[in-house]
Design an enzyme around this catalytic site. Structure first.
Site, PDB file in Angstrom:
ATOM      1  N   THR A  96      44.775   5.496  18.268  1.00  0.00           N
ATOM      2  CA  THR A  96      43.409   4.958  18.452  1.00  0.00           C
ATOM      3  C   THR A  96      43.478   3.448  18.232  1.00  0.00           C
ATOM      4  O   THR A  96      43.144   2.944  17.156  1.00  0.00           O
ATOM      5  CB  THR A  96      42.436   5.595  17.438  1.00  0.00           C
ATOM      6  OG1 THR A  96      43.014   5.499  16.126  1.00  0.00           O
ATOM      7  CG2 THR A  96      42.170   7.054  17.760  1.00  0.00           C
ATOM      8  N   CYS A 261      47.650   0.053  11.971  1.00  0.00           N
ATOM      9  CA  CYS A 261      46.556   0.446  11.067  1.00  0.00           C
ATOM     10  C   CYS A 261      45.714  -0.734  10.613  1.00  0.00           C
ATOM     11  O   CYS A 261      44.569  -0.884  10.987  1.00  0.00           O
ATOM     12  CB  CYS A 261      47.135   1.104   9.817  1.00  0.00           C
ATOM     13  SG  CYS A 261      48.187   2.474  10.138  1.00  0.00           S
TER      14      CYS A 261
HETATM   15  N1  SAJ Z   1      51.099  -7.385   4.840  1.00  0.00           N
HETATM   16  C1  SAJ Z   1      50.840  -8.634   4.296  1.00  0.00           C
HETATM   17  N2  SAJ Z   1      50.622  -8.718   2.958  1.00  0.00           N
HETATM   18  C2  SAJ Z   1      50.622  -7.608   2.155  1.00  0.00           C
HETATM   19  C3  SAJ Z   1      50.874  -6.348   2.743  1.00  0.00           C
HETATM   20  C4  SAJ Z   1      51.120  -6.263   4.089  1.00  0.00           C
HETATM   21  O1  SAJ Z   1      50.818  -9.643   4.993  1.00  0.00           O
HETATM   22  O2  SAJ Z   1      50.427  -7.745   0.953  1.00  0.00           O
HETATM   23  C5  SAJ Z   1      51.305  -7.302   6.287  1.00  0.00           C
HETATM   24  C6  SAJ Z   1      52.624  -6.647   6.662  1.00  0.00           C
HETATM   25  O3  SAJ Z   1      53.637  -7.597   6.812  1.00  0.00           O
HETATM   26  C7  SAJ Z   1      52.271  -6.008   8.002  1.00  0.00           C
HETATM   27  C8  SAJ Z   1      50.807  -5.630   7.844  1.00  0.00           C
HETATM   28  O4  SAJ Z   1      50.294  -6.450   6.787  1.00  0.00           O
HETATM   29  O5  SAJ Z   1      52.395  -6.920   9.050  1.00  0.00           O
HETATM   30  C9  SAJ Z   1      50.576  -4.173   7.501  1.00  0.00           C
HETATM   31  O6  SAJ Z   1      51.422  -3.903   6.430  1.00  0.00           O
HETATM   32  P1  SAJ Z   1      51.291  -2.492   5.620  1.00  0.00           P
HETATM   33  O7  SAJ Z   1      52.265  -2.513   4.508  1.00  0.00           O
HETATM   34  O8  SAJ Z   1      49.888  -2.225   5.339  1.00  0.00           O
HETATM   35  O9  SAJ Z   1      51.933  -1.499   6.631  1.00  0.00           O
HETATM   36  P2  SAJ Z   1      51.301  -0.490   7.632  1.00  0.00           P
HETATM   37  O10 SAJ Z   1      50.557  -1.085   8.741  1.00  0.00           O
HETATM   38  O11 SAJ Z   1      52.435   0.394   7.980  1.00  0.00           O
HETATM   39  O12 SAJ Z   1      50.207   0.236   6.764  1.00  0.00           O
HETATM   40  C10 SAJ Z   1      50.401   1.532   6.369  1.00  0.00           C
HETATM   41  C11 SAJ Z   1      49.021   2.050   6.394  1.00  0.00           C
HETATM   42  N3  SAJ Z   1      49.047   3.472   6.479  1.00  0.00           N
HETATM   43  C12 SAJ Z   1      48.046   4.067   7.138  1.00  0.00           C
HETATM   44  O13 SAJ Z   1      47.095   3.492   7.581  1.00  0.00           O
HETATM   45  C13 SAJ Z   1      48.159   5.500   7.322  1.00  0.00           C
HETATM   46  C14 SAJ Z   1      48.236   1.637   5.172  1.00  0.00           C
HETATM   47  O14 SAJ Z   1      47.138   2.542   4.954  1.00  0.00           O
HETATM   48  C15 SAJ Z   1      49.029   1.681   3.930  1.00  0.00           C
HETATM   49  O15 SAJ Z   1      48.235   1.103   2.892  1.00  0.00           O
HETATM   50  C16 SAJ Z   1      50.270   0.881   4.111  1.00  0.00           C
HETATM   51  O16 SAJ Z   1      51.041   1.546   5.117  1.00  0.00           O
HETATM   52  C17 SAJ Z   1      51.049   0.779   2.825  1.00  0.00           C
HETATM   53  O17 SAJ Z   1      50.437   0.944   1.752  1.00  0.00           O
HETATM   54  O18 SAJ Z   1      52.224   0.436   2.930  1.00  0.00           O
END
Ligand code: SAJ
Length: 418
Positions: A96, A261
């Site tokens: 989505t 996400c």
């Molecule tokens: N990021 C930052 N600063 C942070 C954390 C992440 O810039 O402090 C960036 C990362 O580099 C990336 C993006 O944000 O580009 C997303 O990072 P993420 O760690 O949130 O990774 P995702 O997108 O794989 O998020 C998943 C999500 N899972 C679902 O939606 C089912 C999110 O809910 C989770 O919180 C996250 O994993 C997690 O906790 O790692």
């Protein structure tokens, strides 16, 4: 045998629609737990690859996949109306995304809903795991004489400790029977806690909050990084000091926010809020600020770049040690460099050279450069930096990956190591 008994005895036949980061791990897990699982995908090539035991989803082990295929507990099939009759449970795990202008795109959901309507299913349990705005699950999938629940996926790509099996699962049914059946299914396949909530809308809204919370908190530290830079304070030291407070959850500034996400899901609640004329300025401004981070890093870069310098961008994927490119801020940064007609190459250990070229980017080699831009802090960065960095190399560290100075100086996000 009732559906409840089929679920309890693991005789229920489970259909998983969508075999990506969410659907495939769930399908293989349910098959490992003894259910017969029909994996359903539109893409015949993907079905054929899965039948051969091949997948790029790094959270599914080849061994597990081959085992459930060999025992015929997991059967990949093309998604079509005729498959639904044999199913007892149908789990929807389709993407989505948002469109170019950040509008929710539930076209994949709608086409699944049409197939289910055409199949005239009865007595099945339908569970929506895809991330949608509150009310969407009921609106699209509440078919008479069937059970319906929403249980939002919480996959964290690349995370090998928090897995489909171990992440707590929220479940909201449209009525007590739906709630009971959906809860029973997850309790039979997960090790994690299954949390009942009062409705599908509640479950959908919890997902909106948890991911918008993350986007807003990342934006907050991105904002603090900008003012820390002006005040000559090291934002990473500020964050670690603030982390000593019990109620502070650390997030980290960077070149931007990618993935399927965090930069996407908040637009679903934003769109719904707009239709109800309820302003959500904090969310809107946070998303805008995160989207502006690639340009912020470009401005840092332009302060030090001189024409003719050899530039390498390290990392193209959206986050550390993940090969996924969706909404990658590193790619957004590269596009900005190209607009400035600045020559550069790209190196990403998680991507093949062909994959990098697919984005019309030049593949870099691990040889000394004048400017190294860290766009994704893959674990191999420290090792690879030894070949890239000399005493005169300037590092633009888009992920504050370096804790100590290397090369000539390290310009981070809210920190300078010189
Ligand atoms: N990021 C930052 N600063 C942070 C954390 C992440 O810039 O402090 C960036 C990362 O580099 C990336 C993006 O944000 O580009 C997303 O990072 P993420 O760690 O949130 O990774 P995702 O997108 O794989 O998020 C998943 C999500 N899972 C679902 O939606 C089912 C999110 O809910 C989770 O919180 C996250 O994993 C997690 O906790 O790692």
């Amino acid at each position: 045998m009732s559906l409840k008994e089929k679920i309890q005895s693991h005789r229920a036949v489970v259909g998983v629609i969508g075999l990506g980061y969410v659907g495939l791990p769930l399908a293989v897990l349910a098959a490992k737990k003894g259910y017969t699982v029909i994996g359903l995908a539109r893409d015949v090539k993907k079905v054929k690859e899965l039948e051969l035991g091949n997948t790029a989803i790094d959270t599914v082990s080849k061994k597990d996949l081959q085992h459930v295929l060999a025992t015929q507990k997991f059967l990949p099939k093309k998604l079509e109306v005729s498959v639904f009759a044999a199913l007892d449970i149908i789990v929807i795990c389709v993407p989505t995304p948002v469109t170019e202008n950040k509008k929710p795109d539930i076209s994949a959901m709608r086409s699944v809903a049409k197939l289910l309507a055409d199949a005239r299913i009865k007595g099945k349990l339908i569970i929506n795991e895809s991330t949608v705005a509150p009310g969407t699950t009921r609106k699209l999938f509440d078919f008479e004489k069937n059970f319906l629940a929403c249980s939002p996926e919480r996959v964290d790509p690349g995370n090998r400790t928090l897995t489909t099996q171990t992440i707590p699962k929220v479940v909201g049914g449209i009525n007590p029977d739906s709630q009971l059946l959906a809860r029973l299914f997850y309790e039979n396949i997960l090790d994690a806690k299954v949390i009942s909530v009062s409705s599908p809308e509640l479950a959908e809204m919890a997902k909106m909050l948890e991911n918008t919370y993350r986007a807003v908190n990342i934006a907050l530290v991105n904002e603090f990084a900008r003012i820390s830079e002006k005040l000559h304070l090291d934002v990473t030291e500020v964050i670690s000091a603030a982390s000593t407070k019990w109620s502070f959850q650390a997030h980290y500034p960077g070149i931007g926010v990618g993935g399927h996400c965090i930069p996407v899901d908040p637009y679903y609640i934003l769109e719904l809020a707009r239709s109800h004329k309820v302003p959500m300025r904090v969310t809107e401004d946070a998303l805008f600020l995160n989207d502006s981070m690639p340009n912020y890093v470009l401005q840092l870069f332009l302060r030090y770049y001189q024409k003719g310098m050899k530039v390498l961008v390290y990392g193209l994927t959206y986050k550390k040690d993940v090969a996924d490119m969706r909404e990658s801020p590193a790619l957004a940064f590269c596009k900005l460099l190209k607009q400035k007609k600045i020559a550069f190459t790209v190196y990403d250990p998680m991507l093949s050279e062909i994959n990098i070229r697919r984005y019309n980017l030049e593949v870099g080699k691990l040889t000394p450069v004048d400017v190294l831009v860290v766009a994704t802090d893959h674990s191999s960065l420290a090792k690879d930096a030894k070949k890239l960095v000399t005493s005169s190399t300037i590092i633009i560290d888009g992920r504050n990956a370096f804790a100590t100075k290397i090369g000539k100086m390290v310009i981070g996000i809210g920190r300078i190591l010189s």
